[in-house]
Design an enzyme around this catalytic site. Structure first.
Site, PDB file in Angstrom:
ATOM      1  CE  LYS A   1      -4.658   0.668   0.288  1.00 14.42           C
ATOM      2  NZ  LYS A   1      -5.623  -0.039  -0.245  1.00 14.42           N
TER       3      LYS A   1
ATOM      4  CG  ASP B   1      -7.303   3.469  -0.791  1.00 12.93           C
ATOM      5  OD1 ASP B   1      -7.673   2.243  -0.668  1.00 12.93           O
ATOM      6  OD2 ASP B   1      -7.429   4.184   0.354  1.00 12.93           O
TER       7      ASP B   1
HETATM    8  N1  GLU Z   1      -7.428   0.244  -2.804  1.00 14.21           N
HETATM    9  C1  GLU Z   1      -8.300  -0.711  -3.386  1.00 14.21           C
HETATM   10  C2  GLU Z   1      -8.111  -1.671  -2.157  1.00 14.21           C
HETATM   11  O1  GLU Z   1      -8.190  -1.332  -0.853  1.00 14.21           O
HETATM   12  C3  GLU Z   1      -7.819  -1.413  -4.502  1.00 14.21           C
HETATM   13  C4  GLU Z   1      -6.274  -1.785  -4.779  1.00 14.21           C
HETATM   14  C5  GLU Z   1      -5.763  -2.497  -5.894  1.00 14.21           C
HETATM   15  O2  GLU Z   1      -6.518  -2.352  -6.816  1.00 14.21           O
HETATM   16  O3  GLU Z   1      -4.721  -2.852  -6.172  1.00 14.21           O
HETATM   17  O4  GLU Z   1      -8.201  -2.988  -2.122  1.00 14.21           O
END
Ligand code: GLU
Length: 444
Positions: free
Chosen positions: A126, A166
């Site tokens: 992340k 996100d």
């Molecule tokens: N931010 C999204 C999550 O919390 C998607 C992450 C992604 O597609 O890599 O899963």
């Protein structure tokens, strides 16, 4: 002291200033107790819990950019590469003033288990920044994104680490970042997901988190002899997850009567007008007051309050820790039968327990919002084979993935005599796969 308590104490000591990370770790470790107890000697010898709660590495960097007045602004950028036992690091980039290392670590940690549950080969990571996109011009957002990627591009790659959207990062930001990555690296590859459809994005990726949430809720209800038709649904948030959750809920015959943003919330007893909501949020990037002003049936209220509305199903889709114990009590008193998290960790631990103790079916975000990252993995597959799949093809795969997640977490809970405890089921099922891969790969 048993192994879990020992590790929990160490994690608390080492990360004392990161309450969200501690909350995420505690929730996972508490609910995998039976698995760890059954393998205590092996896991302790292999330091499995110490390794899984410590990121592989974390990057923190300066992000300087010039605003429209010519003033240099400085933000902090983060990327936490948490665990790549089952695939390249994968997870979004959060752009929000509340971002600090603890938020990125909590999200990265959750992502390990969520990504494992999708059944697809993606590890957990992340990133993000304390940059606030609100009120910024397009040029300022581009300046920030280019500067952010100038540093981030050193650590990512299509087979290494694949960021995505996100909170605060949508198609516009992904586009600016992709352009900068390509320019610096001279490589055209699927290094980011959530891309636009003209340059390697996947159909359904925009809708995926919200649609996936409803697909798992549909399966949950079906397995309990219920369906979405005629149900009243309350949703918090009004971003990408909330909008497409509301859209799919209404397509399935439910009525969605609330949504919210950081300053207030809307109660629309006739059911949300999704086209208007998209216009206000996606096109004008405006506040919900504009939705209420354009919709006679809608009432706008300052502050928070969506959980006070009588409903059958509640879908928290805004952000972490937005559904508290008192909200849970109100939902139960009003006859709510199911809560499924569209956001990451929106329900506090005491609220979750109260809901479960009072017979509400509760699906945690790492299972119920996994449709977003699952579709990102489908975008990676399409990029690798240099092909684009049709809407129906991706949507059918997404639906199947969510149905599989439901049965996987349900079965894992039953295996450990915790039938109906989908929190335990999700953590156990997600954990088992990652641990098997870690053990197979030796000490690393
Ligand atoms: N931010 C999204 C999550 O919390 C998607 C992450 C992604 O597609 O890599 O899963």
């Amino acid at each position: 002291m048993n192994y879990i308590d020992e590790v929990l104490a160490k994690v608390k000591e080492k990360n004392a200033a990161e309450p969200e990370f501690l909350q995420a770790v505690e929730e996972v470790l508490e609910s995998i107790r039976p698995v760890v107890e059954a393998n205590e000697d092996l896991y302790r010898k292999e330091a499995i819990l110490e390794r899984i709660t410590t990121p592989d590495r974390q990057f923190i960097f300066r992000v300087p950019w010039v605003d429209d007045k010519g003033q240099v602004q400085v933000n902090t950028g983060y990327r936490v590469q948490f665990n790549n036992a089952i695939g390249p690091y994968k997870g979004g980039l959060r752009l929000h003033p509340s971002v600090y290392l603890g938020i990125i670590k909590f999200l990265g940690f959750e992502q390990i288990f969520k990504n494992s549950l999708t059944g697809l080969p993606i590890g957990g990571g992340k990133g993000g920044s304390d940059f606030d996109p609100k009120g910024k011009s397009d040029r300022e957002v581009m300046a920030f994104c280019q500067s952010f990627m100038t540093e981030l591009c050193k650590y990512i790659g299509a087979d290494t680490d694949v960021p995505a959207g996100d909170i605060g990062t949508g198609a516009r930001e992904i586009g600016y970042m992709f352009g900068q990555y390509k320019r610096i690296k001279s490589v055209y590859e699927g290094v980011l997901t959530g891309k636009g459809l003209t340059y390697g994005g996947s159909l359904v990726r925009t809708e995926a988190t919200g649609y996936g949430l409803l697909y798992i809720v549909e399966e949950l209800l079906k397995c309990h002899g219920e369906d979405m038709k005629g149900k009243t649904v309350v949703i918090s948030g009004s971003g990408n997850v909330a909008i497409y959750a509301a859209e799919k809920a209404q397509q399935l015959g439910a009525k969605v009567v609330t949504c919210s943003d950081s300053t207030g919330w809307v109660y629309d007893p006739e059911g949300l007008d999704i086209a208007l909501l998209k216009e206000v949020k996606e096109v004008k990037r405006a506040r919900l007051t504009e939705y209420a002003a354009a919709r006679p049936s809608a009432q706008y209220h300052e502050g928070r309050g969506v959980w006070s509305i009588k409903c059958d199903i509640a879908l928290p889709c805004a952000t972490q820790n937005e559904l508290f114990l008192d909200d849970a009590k109100e939902l139960v008193a009003n006859g709510c039968i199911a809560v499924a998290e569209g956001a990451n960790m929106p329900t506090t631990m005491d609220a979750t327990k109260y809901l479960q103790d009072n017979g509400v079916w509760f699906i945690p975000g790492k299972a119920s919002n996994a449709g977003g990252v699952a579709t990102s993995a489908l975008e990676m597959s399409q990029n690798s084979e240099r092909l684009s799949w049709s809407f129906e093809e991706v949507d059918t795969k997404l639906n199947q993935i969510m149905v599989n997640i439901y049965h996987n977490i349900d079965e894992a809970a039953k295996r450990y005599n915790k039938e109906g405890d989908y929190v335990a089921g999700a953590n156990i099922a997600g954990f088992e796969k990652v641990v098997e891969a870690m053990l197979a790969q030796g000490v690393c």
